[in-house]
Write an enzyme that holds these catalytic residues in place. Structure first.
Site, PDB file in Angstrom:
ATOM      1  N   ASP A 123      29.029  55.798  32.475  1.00 28.27           N
ATOM      2  CA  ASP A 123      29.622  56.147  31.197  1.00 28.27           C
ATOM      3  C   ASP A 123      29.146  55.151  30.132  1.00 28.27           C
ATOM      4  O   ASP A 123      27.952  54.870  30.024  1.00 28.27           O
ATOM      5  CB  ASP A 123      31.146  56.203  31.325  1.00 28.27           C
ATOM      6  CG  ASP A 123      31.837  56.857  30.134  1.00 28.27           C
ATOM      7  OD1 ASP A 123      31.833  58.090  30.046  1.00 28.27           O
ATOM      8  OD2 ASP A 123      32.363  56.117  29.285  1.00 28.27           O
ATOM      9  N   TRP A 124      30.061  54.612  29.311  1.00 30.70           N
ATOM     10  CA  TRP A 124      29.660  53.654  28.281  1.00 30.70           C
ATOM     11  C   TRP A 124      29.046  52.385  28.873  1.00 30.70           C
ATOM     12  O   TRP A 124      28.304  51.676  28.184  1.00 30.70           O
ATOM     13  CB  TRP A 124      30.849  53.305  27.386  1.00 30.70           C
ATOM     14  CG  TRP A 124      30.871  54.125  26.142  1.00 30.70           C
ATOM     15  CD1 TRP A 124      31.612  55.251  25.910  1.00 30.70           C
ATOM     16  CD2 TRP A 124      30.100  53.912  24.959  1.00 30.70           C
ATOM     17  NE1 TRP A 124      31.346  55.753  24.651  1.00 30.70           N
ATOM     18  CE2 TRP A 124      30.420  54.944  24.042  1.00 30.70           C
ATOM     19  CE3 TRP A 124      29.165  52.951  24.570  1.00 30.70           C
ATOM     20  CZ2 TRP A 124      29.848  55.042  22.781  1.00 30.70           C
ATOM     21  CZ3 TRP A 124      28.594  53.050  23.306  1.00 30.70           C
ATOM     22  CH2 TRP A 124      28.933  54.082  22.429  1.00 30.70           C
ATOM     23  N   TRP A 163      34.535  67.250  25.230  1.00 29.56           N
ATOM     24  CA  TRP A 163      35.312  66.030  25.460  1.00 29.56           C
ATOM     25  C   TRP A 163      35.582  65.302  24.146  1.00 29.56           C
ATOM     26  O   TRP A 163      36.705  64.857  23.890  1.00 29.56           O
ATOM     27  CB  TRP A 163      34.575  65.116  26.434  1.00 29.56           C
ATOM     28  CG  TRP A 163      35.031  63.689  26.385  1.00 29.56           C
ATOM     29  CD1 TRP A 163      34.270  62.611  26.061  1.00 29.56           C
ATOM     30  CD2 TRP A 163      36.342  63.179  26.654  1.00 29.56           C
ATOM     31  NE1 TRP A 163      35.024  61.467  26.101  1.00 29.56           N
ATOM     32  CE2 TRP A 163      36.297  61.788  26.456  1.00 29.56           C
ATOM     33  CE3 TRP A 163      37.545  63.781  27.019  1.00 29.56           C
ATOM     34  CZ2 TRP A 163      37.406  60.976  26.627  1.00 29.56           C
ATOM     35  CZ3 TRP A 163      38.666  62.970  27.193  1.00 29.56           C
ATOM     36  CH2 TRP A 163      38.591  61.593  27.005  1.00 29.56           C
ATOM     37  N   ASP A 249      31.067  66.363  37.735  1.00 30.81           N
ATOM     38  CA  ASP A 249      31.245  65.871  36.368  1.00 30.81           C
ATOM     39  C   ASP A 249      30.826  66.947  35.357  1.00 30.81           C
ATOM     40  O   ASP A 249      29.653  67.326  35.315  1.00 30.81           O
ATOM     41  CB  ASP A 249      30.406  64.604  36.181  1.00 30.81           C
ATOM     42  CG  ASP A 249      30.568  63.968  34.811  1.00 30.81           C
ATOM     43  OD1 ASP A 249      31.310  64.515  33.975  1.00 30.81           O
ATOM     44  OD2 ASP A 249      29.952  62.916  34.589  1.00 30.81           O
ATOM     45  N   HIS A 278      33.375  62.668  37.153  1.00 30.58           N
ATOM     46  CA  HIS A 278      32.778  61.762  36.171  1.00 30.58           C
ATOM     47  C   HIS A 278      32.961  60.309  36.577  1.00 30.58           C
ATOM     48  O   HIS A 278      32.023  59.507  36.493  1.00 30.58           O
ATOM     49  CB  HIS A 278      33.406  62.016  34.808  1.00 30.58           C
ATOM     50  CG  HIS A 278      32.897  61.106  33.733  1.00 30.58           C
ATOM     51  ND1 HIS A 278      31.590  61.143  33.279  1.00 30.58           N
ATOM     52  CD2 HIS A 278      33.513  60.111  33.029  1.00 30.58           C
ATOM     53  CE1 HIS A 278      31.422  60.219  32.335  1.00 30.58           C
ATOM     54  NE2 HIS A 278      32.569  59.584  32.171  1.00 30.58           N
TER      55      HIS A 278
END
Length: 297
Positions: A123-124, A163, A249, A278
């Site tokens: 993710d980030w 999202w 995901d 995810h």
């Protein structure tokens, strides 16, 4: 800078999270902002696994991977980004920018003098973390990359658009419920632990802000760093890579990860986690064990 600090009692008795907290408040450019990180495994280990979380998670997401890396003799550093976990949480949403987070991570790497790093990201953690090795390539040797992307001014996926729109309508996002929707076999205690850093909506400025920062427009902050990173990973990277993909995901799933794999020089076929969503670190014991075996081979 006005910040909130989550009370320590929110972190007592968390499910499967026995790690001692570590704090630094003198990072270059961030003096007075308390940043939390985990520091597990041998302090004198020759290799370090740097585990970077995403939104809305924190270092808790790596609880199933950290013991495996540490047992293999590696030092493991897992920071909480400002606004998340046990780190201080700036109140003003405008504080949260791509450069605010990226520069903090660079300062932490330098402050702890981390070397021979395996970057572990999702993710980030990848959106930020994948841009750091081009700036300090001498510190990085391996990459373990999970559901993430490296946007350089273009749309990510329809799932991400949904999202982002959903997040905009949830200023007080129910994090425990979100985590259980993403990984249906997650226990109530685990979901509650993900929500522990956020007593109420005031603590969620970073949670609200992160989806807006994903570089889906060419004029956005971070695009130049992402483009430089794409050149680095496709043309200059010489280290080992291991990729794991949570196949359930809907946001950064198989199609997004296939594009990222094509941009990483020498990236082998991914490990497909068919029961992983995810937040694929929830299946992290499998991933960590397989990654260590692949790196050793």
């Amino acid at each position: 800078m006005t910040v909130l600090r989550t009370p320590d009692n929110r972190f007592k008795g968390l499910s499967d999270y026995p790690f001692a907290p570590n704090y630094v408040e003198d990072l270059r450019g961030y003096q007075g902002l308390r940043v939390h990180y985990l520091d597990e495994g041998p302090a004198d280990a020759t290799e370090t696994f740097l585990c970077l979380h995403g939104q809305p998670t924190w270092s808790f997401v790596y609880r199933k991977m950290i013991p495996i890396f540490a047992a293999a003799g590696h030092r493991v550093i897992a920071p909480d980004l400002p606004g998340f976990g046990r780190s201080d949480k700036p109140v003003d949403e405008r504080t949260y920018t791509f450069h605010f987070h990226r520069k903090m991570l660079c300062a932490l790497i330098e402050r702890l003098d981390l070397r021979r790093i395996t970057l572990v990201c999702q993710d980030w953690g990848g959106i930020l973390g994948l841009t750091i090795p081009p700036a300090m390539p001498e510190r990085f040797e391996r990459l373990l990359v999970m559901n993430t992307t490296l946007p350089a001014g273009e749309p990510v996926s329809e799932g991400f658009d949904r999202w982002r729109a959903f997040n905009r309508t949830r200023p007080d996002l129910d994090i425990a419920a979100l985590m259980q929707r993403s990984q249906p076999d997650m226990s109530e205690a685990e979901a509650a632990a993900y929500a522990a850093p956020f007593p109420d909506a005031r603590y969620k400025a970073g949670v609200r802000r992160f989806p807006e920062l994903v570089m889906t427009d060419p004029d956005m902050e971070g695009v130049s760093e992402a483009r430089r990173a794409l050149r680095f990973w496709s043309e200059e990277w010489e280290g080992q890579t291991f990729m794991a993909v949570g196949m359930m995901d809907p946001v950064l799933g198989p199609d997004v990860m296939a594009r990222l794999r094509a941009a990483i020089r020498g990236c082998p076929p991914p490990m497909e986690i068919h029961d992983g969503g995810h937040f694929v670190q929830e299946k992290g014991a499998r991933i960590a064990t397989a990654a260590l075996a692949a790196f050793a081979a």
